[in-house]
Design a protein around this motif. Structure first.
Motif, PDB file in Angstrom:
ATOM      1  N   LYS A  42       0.833  -1.210   0.000  1.00 57.97           N
ATOM      2  CA  LYS A  42       0.000   0.000   0.000  1.00 57.97           C
ATOM      3  C   LYS A  42       0.868   1.262   0.000  1.00 57.97           C
ATOM      4  N   SER A  43       1.863   1.267   0.879  1.00 54.16           N
ATOM      5  CA  SER A  43       2.718   2.453   0.924  1.00 54.16           C
ATOM      6  C   SER A  43       3.493   2.612  -0.374  1.00 54.16           C
ATOM      7  N   THR A  44       3.938   1.501  -0.924  1.00 48.63           N
ATOM      8  CA  THR A  44       4.662   1.558  -2.187  1.00 48.63           C
ATOM      9  C   THR A  44       3.790   2.181  -3.281  1.00 48.63           C
ATOM     10  N   PHE A  88       2.577  10.950   4.840  1.00 51.61           N
ATOM     11  CA  PHE A  88       3.229   9.651   4.995  1.00 51.61           C
ATOM     12  C   PHE A  88       2.689   8.866   6.181  1.00 51.61           C
ATOM     13  N   GLN A  89       2.984   7.578   6.135  1.00 52.31           N
ATOM     14  CA  GLN A  89       2.585   6.698   7.228  1.00 52.31           C
ATOM     15  C   GLN A  89       3.391   7.021   8.490  1.00 52.31           C
ATOM     16  N   ASP A  90       4.696   7.213   8.318  1.00 55.14           N
ATOM     17  CA  ASP A  90       5.546   7.532   9.456  1.00 55.14           C
ATOM     18  C   ASP A  90       5.538   9.042   9.660  1.00 55.14           C
ATOM     19  N   LEU A 165      -3.140   9.958   1.302  1.00 54.20           N
ATOM     20  CA  LEU A 165      -2.890   9.790   2.740  1.00 54.20           C
ATOM     21  C   LEU A 165      -2.627   8.324   3.042  1.00 54.20           C
ATOM     22  N   ASP A 166      -1.518   8.063   3.742  1.00 49.61           N
ATOM     23  CA  ASP A 166      -1.151   6.689   4.071  1.00 49.61           C
ATOM     24  C   ASP A 166      -1.448   6.433   5.545  1.00 49.61           C
ATOM     25  N   GLU A 167      -2.507   5.728   5.818  1.00 45.98           N
ATOM     26  CA  GLU A 167      -2.967   5.444   7.171  1.00 45.98           C
ATOM     27  C   GLU A 167      -2.891   6.664   8.088  1.00 45.98           C
TER      28      GLU A 167
HETATM   29 MG   LIG Z   1       2.480   1.124   4.711  1.00 43.48          MG
END
Ligand SMILES: [Mg+2]
Ligand SMILES: Nc1ncnc2c1ncn2[C@@H]1O[C@H](COP(=O)(O)OP(=O)(O)OP(=O)(O)O)[C@@H](O)[C@H]1O
Lengths: 280, 252
Positions: A42-44, A88-90, A165-167
């Motif tokens: 997903k992030s990719t 980002f997720q992070d 938006l990633d999580e």
């Molecule tokens: Mg991810």
């Protein structure tokens, strides 16, 4: 507007492809939800949209990804950044400033908006996410959820055409999660922004996203209306993704012969269904 | 207590232009270097403490002074033992421990260290790092890239410490005894943590750079800064005072 043509990506040094043979189109103004297990890619996928893949993460890139007609391989990520905004997720690593206000100002200053415009957008985005009181706080002193809101505000302030938006709600309480989705819905409906969101809460996706993508081990295993998941319940169970409880309830009632109508996918429809069931 | 942390406030010192503060702190240090008199040195340190008290920073200033005093003491002893000019002061069995020249230069040096470091360190108590950098970019046209590097480095200090404590806690939960009083034992326990810490920090720096780039870092120009840092009357007054101070210190 966004098109993936037989796109595959394999991170450098990794054996398996993180994403393989992805082909899909996303039109302007769509609200797309992405779900999938950990490591599904997903992030990719979001990196491919903003050009971080392949410009920052090196690896083998196959096929083609086009955003706004631009081939992401040939365009620098800064150029894409003019219309793609990504959270980002992070969250921690996304921060570039030490004070909330400066974090939001950073992008606004860089893109060279006028002073009045910057002031307006800064205040607007703080208010939109309900974090005006955090304006002068040190980011290191914020809670996870508060940081997430700051990160979202700093991207929304730039008003990108495509919001990725990633999580973004991982550390948010249920109330704030609904608030974020309501904001995205408004941006989508009123301003025609394209919203692409990776989210683990399937209920939220069914409620807000029109289209649902399911990734599993780098492959796109479902691409369809989020309403239609009622017809693919087995697929989701197989993948270990819990379908919303209202869907289960509807299917169960149908099985028992108590209900014949349309299976609900959100709370409002469930309410209708229950009214109907209880009436007879 | 983090010695470089900003202390919010709205004293006259806080209100000065960050560039003025930087130069004032620097020039105050210069004044401490040019003077040749121990008395002037003492007066300058006292004056600095008094100014900090007026700005509501007496706790920080005293704390800093105490820490610098230890450093000063160390330099004092070294200087005392190694400088051999002037009359012998303490002689035992024909061995001269120290001389008058040694004593005066040791005193001067250790006060000088306290005098120069104190204003520079207090600067961080009254100035936010990012304000200082933005002001340098705005007023002196320092390239933004360098300012960004400095602010990022400073931002990583608290991040680094929390990360370190997280790893430490994880290790403690596995029964590693960090509470040992033995310094060498403690170091040997802590040393292996630096590798994971370094890796996770480098990763953070890396994705921070990506995030900066995606938000148009490269598009930035000198005109981009939103906040203005104008010079005011108080900055002029401060400049005049500090110049008088240097002149006075040089003459006395
Ligand atoms: Mg991810
Ligand atoms: N920088 C990298 N280098 C090498 N391999 C990577 C890198 N980032 C991710 N991968 C690999 O690519 C695959 C997909 O990862 P990705 O981060 O896209 O998953 P994800 O769906 O976002 O998972 P999660 O839900 O945990 O965030 C995983 O197998 C992962 O190990």
């Amino acid at each position: 507007m966004i098109s993936f043509e037989d796109f595959s990506f394999c991170y450098m040094g990794s054996e398996e492809k993180a994403l393989s043979n992805l082909s899909l189109q996303i039109e302007k103004g769509e609200f797309v939800g992405i779900i999938g297990n950990s490591g599904a890619g997903k992030s990719t996928f979001t990196y491919a949209l903003s050009g971080i893949v392949p410009h920052h993460f090196q690896g083998d890139f196959y096929g083609m990804v086009k955003v706004n007609g631009l081939d992401t391989v040939n365009v620098a990520p800064e150029k894409l950044a003019e219309f793609v905004g990504e959270v980002f997720q992070d969250i921690d690593s996304q921060m570039v400033a030490s004070v909330v206000e400066d974090e939001i100002l950073f992008g606004l200053e860089n893109f060279g908006f006028s002073k009045e415009e910057i002031k307006k957008r800064l205040e607007q985005s703080l208010e939109m996410l309900g974090i005006s009181d955090l304006r002068y706080r040190q980011i290191s002193s914020l809670s996870g959820g508060q940081k997430q809101k700051v990160a979202i505000a700093s991207i929304l302030a730039l008003e990108p055409e495509i919001i990725v938006l990633d999580e973004p709600t991982g550390e948010l309480d249920p109330e704030s999660t609904v608030m974020i989705f309501e904001i995205l819905k408004r941006l989508n409906k009123e301003f025609g922004k394209t919203v692409i969101i990776v989210e683990q809460k399937i209920m939220m996706l069914c409620e807000y996203a029109e289209r649902l993508l399911v990734l599993e081990q780098g492959k796109l295993v479902y691409d369809g209306k989020s309403k239609d998941i009622v017809e693919h319940v087995e697929l989701f169970e197989e993948l270990g993704i819990n379908v919303p409880r209202v869907v289960k309830l509807g299917l169960r009632l149908k099985e028992e012969g108590l209900y014949q109508g349309k299976i609900p996918t959100n709370v409002k429809e469930a309410e209708e269904m229950l009214k109907e069931v209880l009436a007879c | 207590m983090n010695l470089l942390q900003y202390v919010p406030g709205d004293s006259f010192l806080h209100k000065l232009n960050p560039v003025t503060k930087l130069f004032a702190a620097f020039l105050y240090g210069v004044a401490c270097i040019v003077t040749q008199s121990v008395w002037v040195e003492i007066v300058l340190i006292m004056l600095m403490l008094a100014i900090s008290t007026l700005a509501g920073l007496q706790k920080r200033a005293l704390h800093l002074a105490k820490n610098l005093f230890i450093l000063g003491l160390f330099m004092f002893v070294l200087q005392l033992l190694f400088v051999r000019t002037g009359e012998p002061l303490l002689v035992y069995n024909n061995f001269c421990f120290f001389t008058t020249g040694g004593l005066s230069s040791a005193l001067l040096l250790s006060f000088r260290i306290i005098g120069t470091m104190l204003p520079l360190m207090l600067l961080f108590a009254i100035t936010q790092m990012n304000d200082l950098c933005s002001a340098l970019v705005k007023c002196l046209h320092v390239p933004y890239k360098y300012a960004f590097i400095v602010t990022t480095a400073f931002r990583f200090v608290p991040l680094f410490t929390t990360e370190f404590h997280d790893i430490e806690d994880a290790q403690k939960a596995r029964g590693v005894e960090y509470d040992t009083k033995n310094f060498f034992k403690k170091m040997s326990l802590i040393a292996p943590l630096f590798v994971p810490l370094l890796i996770s920090s480098l990763k953070k720096v890396d994705s921070g750079a990506v995030s900066a780039e995606l938000r148009g870092f490269h598009l930035r120009t000198v005109k981009s800064g939103y906040k203005e840092y104008p010079f005011g009357l108080q900055d002029g007054i401060c400049a005049v005072c500090i110049l008088c101070l240097i002149a006075g210190a040089a003459v006395l």
